[in-house]
Design an enzyme around this catalytic site. Sequence first.
Site, PDB file in Angstrom:
ATOM      1  N   ARG A   8       3.051  33.436  23.094  1.00  0.00           N
ATOM      2  CA  ARG A   8       2.227  32.961  24.209  1.00  0.00           C
ATOM      3  C   ARG A   8       1.419  34.118  24.802  1.00  0.00           C
ATOM      4  O   ARG A   8       1.788  35.284  24.661  1.00  0.00           O
ATOM      5  CB  ARG A   8       3.082  32.335  25.314  1.00  0.00           C
ATOM      6  CG  ARG A   8       3.997  33.310  26.063  1.00  0.00           C
ATOM      7  CD  ARG A   8       3.367  33.843  27.358  1.00  0.00           C
ATOM      8  NE  ARG A   8       4.174  34.848  28.025  1.00  0.00           N
ATOM      9  CZ  ARG A   8       4.030  36.154  27.836  1.00  0.00           C
ATOM     10  NH1 ARG A   8       3.150  36.623  26.967  1.00  0.00           N
ATOM     11  NH2 ARG A   8       4.780  37.025  28.487  1.00  0.00           N
ATOM     12  N   ASP A 144       7.894  32.335  29.401  1.00  0.00           N
ATOM     13  CA  ASP A 144       7.623  32.596  27.984  1.00  0.00           C
ATOM     14  C   ASP A 144       8.202  31.498  27.099  1.00  0.00           C
ATOM     15  O   ASP A 144       7.550  30.977  26.193  1.00  0.00           O
ATOM     16  CB  ASP A 144       8.206  33.948  27.564  1.00  0.00           C
ATOM     17  CG  ASP A 144       7.732  35.086  28.452  1.00  0.00           C
ATOM     18  OD1 ASP A 144       6.753  34.902  29.188  1.00  0.00           O
ATOM     19  OD2 ASP A 144       8.353  36.161  28.399  1.00  0.00           O
TER      20      ASP A 144
HETATM   21  C1  GLA Z   1       8.140  38.631  31.185  1.00  0.00           C
HETATM   22  C2  GLA Z   1       9.210  37.584  31.550  1.00  0.00           C
HETATM   23  C3  GLA Z   1       8.567  36.360  32.207  1.00  0.00           C
HETATM   24  C4  GLA Z   1       7.648  36.763  33.356  1.00  0.00           C
HETATM   25  C5  GLA Z   1       6.706  37.889  32.939  1.00  0.00           C
HETATM   26  C6  GLA Z   1       5.894  38.410  34.086  1.00  0.00           C
HETATM   27  O1  GLA Z   1       7.296  38.144  30.197  1.00  0.00           O
HETATM   28  O2  GLA Z   1       9.911  37.189  30.399  1.00  0.00           O
HETATM   29  O3  GLA Z   1       9.570  35.468  32.641  1.00  0.00           O
HETATM   30  O4  GLA Z   1       8.390  37.113  34.497  1.00  0.00           O
HETATM   31  O5  GLA Z   1       7.388  38.974  32.351  1.00  0.00           O
HETATM   32  O6  GLA Z   1       5.039  37.420  34.560  1.00  0.00           O
END
Ligand code: GLA
Length: 332
Positions: A8, A144
């Site tokens: 993603r 994510d």
């Molecule tokens: C990482 C975490 C997500 C989110 C991002 C920041 O990717 O896995 O859950 O907190 O950082 O937005």
Amino acid sequence: MRATAPGRVNLIGDHTDYTGGLVLPMAIDLRTTVEGDPGGDDVRLVSEDLEEPAIVPLDVGDPRKCVPPWARYVAGVVAVTAPVTGFTGRVSSTVPVGAGLSSSAALEVAVALALGFQGSPLELALACQRAEQLASGVPCGVMDQLASAAGVAGHALLIDCTTLRVTPVPLPEGMEVVVVPSGEVRRLSESAYAERRAQCEAAIALIGPLPEATLDDVATVADPIVRARARHVVTENARVRDMAAALRAGELPTCGALMAASHESLRVDFEVSTPRLDTLVSELLATPGVHGARLTGAGFGGCVVALTDPGALRTGWHVSAENGAEVRAGRA
Ligand code: GLA
């Protein structure tokens, strides 16, 4: 059987998910695939790109003790989903590792589906979020894994992390999303991420849930660091809402301005940028045809996402919004 799950990229809304805020990621056309057959009493996966296999017993204890390191994510999924039978197969992936495109979420979601996980995309995402936390020790949010599980082709996903409602937002024609890696290896990101989350929780203890807080509420926080962290979250939630509206209206200059403001907020108030990421964003913003650019994901390195006119950039991964995870019976 074959299970596949995408990486993603987050268009806007970083460090908001773990306080119940808004995020706007999209699942991308880079995917991880797990192919093989159920059976046995362990999960045995070989990887096309990594030398050592992951061999995880069904009664795995602490996933963080597993080696090689990628086996921890497999072990996290096994520990959380408790499959009744093992699996033997292979993993292949086009999601670059360590670039900020959630290769670990793609692996977790694909493994969970391969192991027979039954449930909604939201249940799948919550199980895999827990697996990621067990495997990495990072108290991550759900963004994510939910983007990977619930992606919709041609759409970004507006996710309200309090209600966990996912609203697909159509992406306008005639724009490109480009992910440019900083080349910077993340350092100290685990402890710094947990520290940021704790600072947000300190703000919540003082002024209540951040999705409902105003900037006047934020101004009452005495500690300057906690106040700045809360200010980022409150303003970022508003930017996500505005970005979803601007995308629907096809107003790319507005989207770009919101992305640039998001980067500033992550740099100044949340302090998760680096000089290299800042330079990259400035260079991109000065490039003709680039509407906006910002660091994406946790920060401390990783990559920058840019919204551009078609063909404006030659560098980076030109990604499109794709469907989320899926299972296919039989081999490819
Ligand atoms: C990482 C975490 C997500 C989110 C991002 C920041 O990717 O896995 O859950 O907190 O950082 O937005």
